[in-house]
Design a protein around this motif. Structure first.
Motif, PDB file in Angstrom:
ATOM      1  N   ALA A  68       0.834  -1.211   0.000  1.00 37.54           N
ATOM      2  CA  ALA A  68       0.000   0.000   0.000  1.00 37.54           C
ATOM      3  C   ALA A  68       0.865   1.256   0.000  1.00 37.54           C
ATOM      4  N   LYS A  69       0.467   2.240  -0.786  1.00 34.92           N
ATOM      5  CA  LYS A  69       1.167   3.509  -0.816  1.00 34.92           C
ATOM      6  C   LYS A  69       0.641   4.420   0.289  1.00 34.92           C
ATOM      7  N   ALA A  70       1.516   5.246   0.802  1.00 35.38           N
ATOM      8  CA  ALA A  70       1.118   6.178   1.859  1.00 35.38           C
ATOM      9  C   ALA A  70       0.613   7.462   1.218  1.00 35.38           C
ATOM     10  N   TYR A  71      -0.689   7.569   1.086  1.00 33.29           N
ATOM     11  CA  TYR A  71      -1.276   8.747   0.461  1.00 33.29           C
ATOM     12  C   TYR A  71      -1.579   9.803   1.515  1.00 33.29           C
ATOM     13  N   GLU A  72      -1.222  11.052   1.213  1.00 36.27           N
ATOM     14  CA  GLU A  72      -1.540  12.179   2.087  1.00 36.27           C
ATOM     15  C   GLU A  72      -2.697  13.000   1.536  1.00 36.27           C
ATOM     16  N   GLY A  73      -2.947  12.858   0.252  1.00 29.73           N
ATOM     17  CA  GLY A  73      -4.051  13.550  -0.389  1.00 29.73           C
ATOM     18  C   GLY A  73      -5.043  12.553  -0.953  1.00 29.73           C
TER      19      GLY A  73
ATOM     20  N   GLY B 178       3.436  18.417  -2.723  1.00 32.12           N
ATOM     21  CA  GLY B 178       4.007  17.331  -1.943  1.00 32.12           C
ATOM     22  C   GLY B 178       3.051  16.413  -1.225  1.00 32.12           C
ATOM     23  N   TYR B 179       1.737  16.538  -1.488  1.00 32.47           N
ATOM     24  CA  TYR B 179       0.766  15.654  -0.853  1.00 32.47           C
ATOM     25  C   TYR B 179       0.391  14.552  -1.843  1.00 32.47           C
ATOM     26  N   ASN B 180       1.067  13.439  -1.738  1.00 29.76           N
ATOM     27  CA  ASN B 180       0.888  12.324  -2.662  1.00 29.76           C
ATOM     28  C   ASN B 180      -0.573  11.878  -2.712  1.00 29.76           C
ATOM     29  N   THR B 181      -1.140  11.882  -3.928  1.00 29.91           N
ATOM     30  CA  THR B 181      -2.572  11.639  -4.104  1.00 29.91           C
ATOM     31  C   THR B 181      -2.807  10.601  -5.197  1.00 29.91           C
ATOM     32  N   PRO B 182      -3.642   9.596  -4.963  1.00 32.22           N
ATOM     33  CA  PRO B 182      -3.908   8.594  -6.000  1.00 32.22           C
ATOM     34  C   PRO B 182      -4.695   9.174  -7.170  1.00 32.22           C
ATOM     35  N   ILE B 183      -4.694   8.467  -8.276  1.00 29.44           N
ATOM     36  CA  ILE B 183      -5.441   8.896  -9.467  1.00 29.44           C
ATOM     37  C   ILE B 183      -6.939   8.770  -9.171  1.00 29.44           C
ATOM     38  N   PRO B 184      -7.691   9.862  -9.266  1.00 24.88           N
ATOM     39  CA  PRO B 184      -9.116   9.822  -8.884  1.00 24.88           C
ATOM     40  C   PRO B 184      -9.936   8.777  -9.632  1.00 24.88           C
ATOM     41  N   SER B 185      -9.667   8.602 -10.922  1.00 28.16           N
ATOM     42  CA  SER B 185     -10.468   7.658 -11.708  1.00 28.16           C
ATOM     43  C   SER B 185     -10.232   6.207 -11.294  1.00 28.16           C
ATOM     44  N   ASP B 186      -9.146   5.963 -10.561  1.00 29.59           N
ATOM     45  CA  ASP B 186      -8.866   4.612 -10.069  1.00 29.59           C
ATOM     46  C   ASP B 186      -9.572   4.310  -8.747  1.00 29.59           C
ATOM     47  N   GLU B 187     -10.135   5.328  -8.124  1.00 27.87           N
ATOM     48  CA  GLU B 187     -10.739   5.163  -6.806  1.00 27.87           C
ATOM     49  C   GLU B 187     -12.258   4.963  -6.897  1.00 27.87           C
ATOM     50  N   PRO B 188     -12.774   3.873  -6.338  1.00 22.30           N
ATOM     51  CA  PRO B 188     -14.235   3.675  -6.319  1.00 22.30           C
ATOM     52  C   PRO B 188     -14.909   4.803  -5.537  1.00 22.30           C
TER      53      PRO B 188
ATOM     54  N   ASN C 227     -14.887   3.083   0.522  1.00 22.05           N
ATOM     55  CA  ASN C 227     -13.555   3.515   0.098  1.00 22.05           C
ATOM     56  C   ASN C 227     -13.190   4.864   0.694  1.00 22.05           C
ATOM     57  N   LEU C 228     -14.135   5.783   0.707  1.00 21.38           N
ATOM     58  CA  LEU C 228     -13.865   7.099   1.278  1.00 21.38           C
ATOM     59  C   LEU C 228     -13.546   6.989   2.765  1.00 21.38           C
ATOM     60  N   MET C 229     -14.345   6.232   3.481  1.00 17.46           N
ATOM     61  CA  MET C 229     -14.149   6.117   4.930  1.00 17.46           C
ATOM     62  C   MET C 229     -12.844   5.393   5.265  1.00 17.46           C
ATOM     63  N   GLU C 230     -12.417   4.514   4.386  1.00 13.07           N
ATOM     64  CA  GLU C 230     -11.145   3.811   4.598  1.00 13.07           C
ATOM     65  C   GLU C 230      -9.961   4.770   4.520  1.00 13.07           C
ATOM     66  N   HIS C 231     -10.044   5.769   3.637  1.00  7.76           N
ATOM     67  CA  HIS C 231      -8.933   6.701   3.437  1.00  7.76           C
ATOM     68  C   HIS C 231      -8.942   7.880   4.408  1.00  7.76           C
ATOM     69  N   ILE C 232     -10.091   8.237   4.930  1.00  6.74           N
ATOM     70  CA  ILE C 232     -10.234   9.442   5.756  1.00  6.74           C
ATOM     71  C   ILE C 232      -9.181   9.570   6.869  1.00  6.74           C
ATOM     72  N   PRO C 233      -8.872   8.512   7.617  1.00 14.71           N
ATOM     73  CA  PRO C 233      -7.975   8.706   8.768  1.00 14.71           C
ATOM     74  C   PRO C 233      -6.554   9.137   8.427  1.00 14.71           C
TER      75      PRO C 233
ATOM     76  N   TYR D 259      -9.077  11.668  12.530  1.00 17.82           N
ATOM     77  CA  TYR D 259      -8.372  12.065  13.748  1.00 17.82           C
ATOM     78  C   TYR D 259      -6.998  12.665  13.471  1.00 17.82           C
ATOM     79  N   GLY D 260      -6.573  12.732  12.218  1.00 17.21           N
ATOM     80  CA  GLY D 260      -5.274  13.315  11.881  1.00 17.21           C
ATOM     81  C   GLY D 260      -5.368  14.815  11.653  1.00 17.21           C
ATOM     82  N   TYR D 261      -4.271  15.385  11.150  1.00 23.51           N
ATOM     83  CA  TYR D 261      -4.229  16.820  10.859  1.00 23.51           C
ATOM     84  C   TYR D 261      -4.600  17.074   9.405  1.00 23.51           C
ATOM     85  N   TYR D 262      -5.680  17.800   9.195  1.00 17.66           N
ATOM     86  CA  TYR D 262      -6.108  18.148   7.849  1.00 17.66           C
ATOM     87  C   TYR D 262      -5.638  19.553   7.498  1.00 17.66           C
ATOM     88  N   LYS D 263      -4.848  19.646   6.444  1.00 22.15           N
ATOM     89  CA  LYS D 263      -4.304  20.919   5.977  1.00 22.15           C
ATOM     90  C   LYS D 263      -5.349  21.687   5.169  1.00 22.15           C
TER      91      LYS D 263
END
Length: 214
Positions: free
Chosen positions: A24-29, A55-65, A70-76, A118-122
């Motif tokens: 798994a990649k560590a996505y910040e965005g 610098g906020y590594n973000t996956p390709i949107p069209s690849d994300e369901p 899926n959204l709730m999995e990435h939120i934290p 629960y993390g820091y949202y920029k």
């Protein structure tokens, strides 16, 4: 000796999995969109490009369901979040967004997001009807006015529409905030000047900046 061999074996497994694309990649965005809307895909792609630029590594949107799961999995794990889809009406005492094609899944409430974020949202931009009409969704991401932090939430106080001018606003505010390194207030003003779209609202630090990366 056993521990050393075990470490080497585990390292070999990680390397193999990495080569296979299974680590798994560590996505910040994160940038997601409802495919029902014509301009949403381009808006979400622009968000990914701009988040990556600073610098906020973000996956390709069209690849994300575009699903609640899926959204709730990435939120934290995120620091930057862009969402383009359906939002709740301003008459409610809460805020909601809707996933699934044309918003057909069950709503995601601000309370559900708050339990995960629960993390820091920029920077959070909810590009959806009326979600910015109250403070609840911004607060769910830990963003409040006068909290002294260099972060912000951008949303709309009324209904918005899938139009070229709306796309122009989103494109402009994202590019100005990241590529041109303007603060958020100057970025939304530039976007308003270019597109004519108004009725946006900022929560948090109105003149926040994306640089430095923090």
């Amino acid at each position: 000796m056993f521990k050393k061999h075990m470490f080497v074996s585990l390292l070999s497994i990680v390397i193999i999995f990495s080569q296979l694309g299974l680590v798994a990649k560590a996505y910040e965005g994160f940038s997601v969109y409802d495919k029902y809307f014509f301009y949403s895909g381009a808006q979400a792609t622009k968000a990914k490009e701009c988040f990556d630029y600073v610098g906020y590594n973000t996956p390709i949107p069209s690849d994300e369901p575009f699903t609640k799961a899926n959204l709730m999995e990435h939120i934290p794990s995120l620091h930057c979040f862009y969402y383009s889809g359906h939002g709740s009406q301003p008459t409610t005492v809460t805020s909601k967004i809707f996933t699934g094609y044309n918003g057909t899944e069950a709503a995601i409430t601000d309370a559900e997001i708050k339990a995960k974020a629960y993390g820091y949202y920029k920077f959070v931009f909810i590009d959806a009807c009326s979600v910015g009409a109250n403070k609840y969704m911004a607060s769910a991401f830990g963003i409040t006015n006068d909290d002294g932090l260099n972060h912000a939430f951008l949303g709309w106080t009324t209904a918005i529409y899938d139009t070229p001018s709306q796309y122009k606003f989103t494109q402009s505010v994202l590019e100005n905030l990241t590529i041109y390194n303007k603060n958020l207030n100057d970025s939304v003003w530039a976007a308003y000047t270019e597109s004519g779209c108004s009725n946006y609202k900022i929560y948090g630090k109105w003149n926040m900046t994306m640089s430095p990366h923090n």
